[in-house]
Design a protein around this motif. Structure first.
Motif, PDB file in Angstrom:
ATOM      1  N   ILE A 200      -5.331 -36.259 -15.499  1.00 33.24           N
ATOM      2  CA  ILE A 200      -6.725 -35.974 -15.153  1.00 33.24           C
ATOM      3  C   ILE A 200      -7.640 -37.048 -15.739  1.00 33.24           C
ATOM      4  CG2 ILE A 200      -8.626 -34.355 -15.555  1.00 33.24           C
ATOM      5  CD1 ILE A 200      -6.550 -32.086 -15.352  1.00 33.24           C
ATOM      6  N   PHE A 201      -7.396 -37.436 -16.975  1.00 32.90           N
ATOM      7  CA  PHE A 201      -8.203 -38.475 -17.626  1.00 32.90           C
ATOM      8  C   PHE A 201      -8.175 -39.770 -16.817  1.00 32.90           C
ATOM      9  CE2 PHE A 201      -8.041 -42.160 -20.560  1.00 32.90           C
ATOM     10  CZ  PHE A 201      -9.329 -42.093 -21.082  1.00 32.90           C
ATOM     11  N   THR A 202      -6.998 -40.166 -16.367  1.00 26.22           N
ATOM     12  CA  THR A 202      -6.871 -41.399 -15.585  1.00 26.22           C
ATOM     13  C   THR A 202      -7.662 -41.311 -14.283  1.00 26.22           C
ATOM     14  OG1 THR A 202      -4.675 -41.787 -16.524  1.00 26.22           O
ATOM     15  CG2 THR A 202      -5.220 -42.960 -14.496  1.00 26.22           C
ATOM     16  N   ASP A 203      -7.571 -40.173 -13.613  1.00 28.95           N
ATOM     17  CA  ASP A 203      -8.330 -39.995 -12.373  1.00 28.95           C
ATOM     18  C   ASP A 203      -9.831 -39.982 -12.632  1.00 28.95           C
ATOM     19  OD1 ASP A 203      -5.998 -39.834 -10.880  1.00 28.95           O
ATOM     20  OD2 ASP A 203      -5.988 -37.641 -10.788  1.00 28.95           O
ATOM     21  N   GLU A 204     -10.246 -39.385 -13.746  1.00 30.74           N
ATOM     22  CA  GLU A 204     -11.683 -39.275 -14.014  1.00 30.74           C
ATOM     23  C   GLU A 204     -12.316 -40.641 -14.290  1.00 30.74           C
ATOM     24  OE1 GLU A 204     -13.272 -36.718 -13.335  1.00 30.74           O
ATOM     25  OE2 GLU A 204     -11.788 -35.113 -13.365  1.00 30.74           O
ATOM     26  N   ILE A 205     -11.571 -41.590 -14.812  1.00 28.13           N
ATOM     27  CA  ILE A 205     -12.112 -42.942 -14.957  1.00 28.13           C
ATOM     28  C   ILE A 205     -12.529 -43.468 -13.577  1.00 28.13           C
ATOM     29  CG2 ILE A 205     -11.569 -45.344 -15.540  1.00 28.13           C
ATOM     30  CD1 ILE A 205      -9.758 -44.274 -17.768  1.00 28.13           C
ATOM     31  N   ARG A 206     -11.674 -43.244 -12.607  1.00 27.18           N
ATOM     32  CA  ARG A 206     -11.990 -43.688 -11.239  1.00 27.18           C
ATOM     33  C   ARG A 206     -13.192 -42.924 -10.683  1.00 27.18           C
ATOM     34  NH1 ARG A 206      -9.642 -41.575  -6.978  1.00 27.18           N
ATOM     35  NH2 ARG A 206      -7.875 -40.879  -8.256  1.00 27.18           N
ATOM     36  N   HIS A 207     -13.275 -41.628 -10.964  1.00 23.18           N
ATOM     37  CA  HIS A 207     -14.403 -40.834 -10.461  1.00 23.18           C
ATOM     38  C   HIS A 207     -15.724 -41.294 -11.057  1.00 23.18           C
ATOM     39  CE1 HIS A 207     -11.452 -37.229  -9.709  1.00 23.18           C
ATOM     40  NE2 HIS A 207     -11.142 -38.315  -9.019  1.00 23.18           N
ATOM     41  N   VAL A 208     -15.728 -41.553 -12.353  1.00 24.87           N
ATOM     42  CA  VAL A 208     -16.955 -42.072 -12.981  1.00 24.87           C
ATOM     43  C   VAL A 208     -17.308 -43.423 -12.370  1.00 24.87           C
ATOM     44  CG1 VAL A 208     -18.004 -42.849 -15.141  1.00 24.87           C
ATOM     45  CG2 VAL A 208     -16.583 -40.794 -15.120  1.00 24.87           C
ATOM     46  N   GLY A 209     -16.286 -44.224 -12.101  1.00 21.93           N
ATOM     47  CA  GLY A 209     -16.531 -45.520 -11.472  1.00 21.93           C
ATOM     48  C   GLY A 209     -17.139 -45.390 -10.095  1.00 21.93           C
ATOM     49  N   ILE A 210     -16.722 -44.384  -9.323  1.00 17.83           N
ATOM     50  CA  ILE A 210     -17.303 -44.165  -7.997  1.00 17.83           C
ATOM     51  C   ILE A 210     -18.777 -43.819  -8.120  1.00 17.83           C
ATOM     52  CG2 ILE A 210     -17.311 -42.540  -6.051  1.00 17.83           C
ATOM     53  CD1 ILE A 210     -14.211 -42.487  -6.335  1.00 17.83           C
ATOM     54  N   GLY A 211     -19.112 -42.914  -9.020  1.00 13.95           N
ATOM     55  CA  GLY A 211     -20.511 -42.563  -9.208  1.00 13.95           C
ATOM     56  C   GLY A 211     -21.352 -43.734  -9.671  1.00 13.95           C
ATOM     57  N   THR A 212     -20.813 -44.512 -10.600  1.00 11.69           N
ATOM     58  CA  THR A 212     -21.543 -45.666 -11.123  1.00 11.69           C
ATOM     59  C   THR A 212     -21.767 -46.703 -10.031  1.00 11.69           C
ATOM     60  OG1 THR A 212     -20.558 -45.274 -13.307  1.00 11.69           O
ATOM     61  CG2 THR A 212     -21.531 -47.443 -12.912  1.00 11.69           C
ATOM     62  N   ARG A 213     -20.753 -46.910  -9.201  1.00 13.17           N
ATOM     63  CA  ARG A 213     -20.879 -47.904  -8.131  1.00 13.17           C
ATOM     64  C   ARG A 213     -21.940 -47.496  -7.115  1.00 13.17           C
ATOM     65  NH1 ARG A 213     -16.030 -47.910  -6.824  1.00 13.17           N
ATOM     66  NH2 ARG A 213     -16.004 -46.762  -4.855  1.00 13.17           N
ATOM     67  N   TRP A 214     -21.956 -46.215  -6.710  1.00 14.70           N
ATOM     68  CA  TRP A 214     -22.951 -45.789  -5.724  1.00 14.70           C
ATOM     69  C   TRP A 214     -24.346 -45.698  -6.325  1.00 14.70           C
ATOM     70  CZ3 TRP A 214     -22.111 -46.784  -1.047  1.00 14.70           C
ATOM     71  CH2 TRP A 214     -20.837 -46.723  -0.505  1.00 14.70           C
ATOM     72  N   PHE A 215     -24.421 -45.406  -7.609  1.00 11.87           N
ATOM     73  CA  PHE A 215     -25.730 -45.472  -8.266  1.00 11.87           C
ATOM     74  C   PHE A 215     -26.242 -46.911  -8.232  1.00 11.87           C
ATOM     75  CE2 PHE A 215     -28.427 -46.027 -12.034  1.00 11.87           C
ATOM     76  CZ  PHE A 215     -29.355 -45.019 -11.809  1.00 11.87           C
ATOM     77  N   GLY A 216     -25.366 -47.855  -8.521  1.00 14.88           N
ATOM     78  CA  GLY A 216     -25.757 -49.260  -8.459  1.00 14.88           C
ATOM     79  C   GLY A 216     -26.157 -49.689  -7.059  1.00 14.88           C
ATOM     80  N   TYR A 217     -25.474 -49.155  -6.054  1.00 17.95           N
ATOM     81  CA  TYR A 217     -25.820 -49.450  -4.658  1.00 17.95           C
ATOM     82  C   TYR A 217     -27.252 -49.017  -4.363  1.00 17.95           C
ATOM     83  CZ  TYR A 217     -25.838 -48.678   0.441  1.00 17.95           C
ATOM     84  OH  TYR A 217     -26.160 -48.646   1.776  1.00 17.95           O
ATOM     85  N   LEU A 218     -27.603 -47.807  -4.773  1.00 18.32           N
ATOM     86  CA  LEU A 218     -28.957 -47.315  -4.532  1.00 18.32           C
ATOM     87  C   LEU A 218     -29.989 -48.157  -5.271  1.00 18.32           C
ATOM     88  CD1 LEU A 218     -28.289 -43.479  -4.766  1.00 18.32           C
ATOM     89  CD2 LEU A 218     -28.980 -44.732  -2.713  1.00 18.32           C
ATOM     90  N   CYS A 219     -29.701 -48.512  -6.499  1.00 20.04           N
ATOM     91  CA  CYS A 219     -30.647 -49.318  -7.274  1.00 20.04           C
ATOM     92  C   CYS A 219     -30.820 -50.702  -6.657  1.00 20.04           C
ATOM     93  CB  CYS A 219     -30.177 -49.436  -8.726  1.00 20.04           C
ATOM     94  SG  CYS A 219     -30.294 -47.894  -9.649  1.00 20.04           S
ATOM     95  N   ALA A 220     -29.725 -51.301  -6.209  1.00 22.78           N
ATOM     96  CA  ALA A 220     -29.822 -52.623  -5.594  1.00 22.78           C
ATOM     97  C   ALA A 220     -30.664 -52.568  -4.320  1.00 22.78           C
ATOM     98  CB  ALA A 220     -28.419 -53.160  -5.291  1.00 22.78           C
ATOM     99  N   ASN A 221     -30.491 -51.537  -3.521  1.00 22.85           N
ATOM    100  CA  ASN A 221     -31.263 -51.404  -2.278  1.00 22.85           C
ATOM    101  C   ASN A 221     -32.753 -51.201  -2.551  1.00 22.85           C
ATOM    102  OD1 ASN A 221     -28.982 -51.724  -0.772  1.00 22.85           O
ATOM    103  ND2 ASN A 221     -28.969 -49.682   0.098  1.00 22.85           N
ATOM    104  N   ALA A 222     -33.056 -50.569  -3.691  1.00 24.03           N
ATOM    105  CA  ALA A 222     -34.449 -50.321  -4.041  1.00 24.03           C
ATOM    106  C   ALA A 222     -35.013 -51.401  -4.963  1.00 24.03           C
ATOM    107  CB  ALA A 222     -34.590 -48.959  -4.709  1.00 24.03           C
TER     108      ALA A 222
END
Length: 276
Positions: A200-222
């Motif tokens: 679960i820990f290994t998968d959650e690193i990827r999940h946090v990365g997904i959220g961080t990446r899409w947050f960055g996408y929104l910030c870059a667009n704005a």
């Protein structure tokens, strides 16, 4: 089972399914159908204000939750596994809600990511529930925390806030505490549970990365600087301090670097209020 024809309707179906085994089966079926192109990429369904819940576990406010201990005894380990199963059960709904509620605002890859996360969370819940049965328990046998959906409700209006709070605060906290929990299970000789938690820990690193990446996408667009904007959203929507110690290496692997959380952690640990 007969699935809806659109991804939005399918996400809503997951959220409105209360029975845990049925929710797991539906989450997996929706993820499989989406991968195979069997669901139209339409976000035509309104997500519910709150997901359906089974009659058990009894949901309690945090101040009424019984103390679990640190997982040294068999009873303590079982209680901790039950608490983690509840988190994963709630995480199924959080992932499908993100896809169904915000998917129309993003490229298709956003839905791909969050449907995949939802399938992971369904698998996590299933293996934890199965492990509980080795302790003579099942999901619902103990009370559980009532506040896990609050973050979703508070950020239902804002995709950036949702990414900032759910993956980048709540799931990131799991990266901080899970290695110590794995070590305690190993010290107790409970290697099957330790292996589940490490997966679960290994998968959650990827999940946090997904959220961080899409947050960055929104910030870059704005054209917004991500770290200060994240700090503002956390101050506005997260109830409570960001508590060290932090697993800096796991967070960094997810793209959640110290420039996001260190300034807020310094403020909260010194007794100052977070920015609002």
């Amino acid at each position: 089972m007969a699935l809806p024809t659109t991804l939005g309707e399918a996400c809503r179906a997951v959220l409105t399914t209360a029975d845990p085994p049925a929710k797991v089966r539906l989450a997996r079926a929706v993820a499989r159908a989406w991968r195979r192109g069997q669901l139209a990429p339409e976000f035509d369904a309104v997500m519910p204000d709150a997901p359906a819940r089974p009659a058990r576990p009894e949901l309690l406010p945090p101040n009424r939750m019984p103390k679990r201990g640190r997982g040294g005894s068999e009873r303590g380990r079982a209680a901790l596994l039950h608490a983690l199963a509840h988190i994963e059960f709630s995480a199924i709904d959080l992932a499908f809600d993100a896809a169904g509620r915000f998917g129309g605002l993003f490229p298709r890859r956003f839905a791909d990511d969050w449907i995949g996360v939802g399938a992971d969370e369904a698998m996590h819940f299933a293996v934890l529930d199965r492990r509980l049965r080795a302790f003579g328990l099942h999901y619902g046998a103990l009370p559980a925390h009532a506040g896990l959906w609050e973050a979703a409700a508070d950020t239902a209006h804002d995709a950036a806030a949702r990414m900032a709070i759910v993956p980048m605060v709540l799931e990131a906290r799991g990266l901080d505490v899970t290695p110590e929990t794995v070590a305690r299970f190993e010290a107790a000789g409970d290697m099957p549970s330790a292996r589940i938690l490490h997966r679960i820990f290994t998968d959650e690193i990827r999940h946090v990365g997904i959220g961080t990446r899409w947050f960055g996408y929104l910030c870059a667009n704005a054209d917004i600087s991500p770290a200060p904007h994240w700090q503002m959203l956390v101050g506005r929507h997260f109830r409570g301090p960001l508590k060290p110690p932090f697993n800096d290496s796991a967070r960094a692997r997810a793209g959640l670097t110290r420039d996001y959380y260190a300034p807020i952690a310094a403020l909260t640990s010194s007794g100052s209020h977070q920015p609002r």
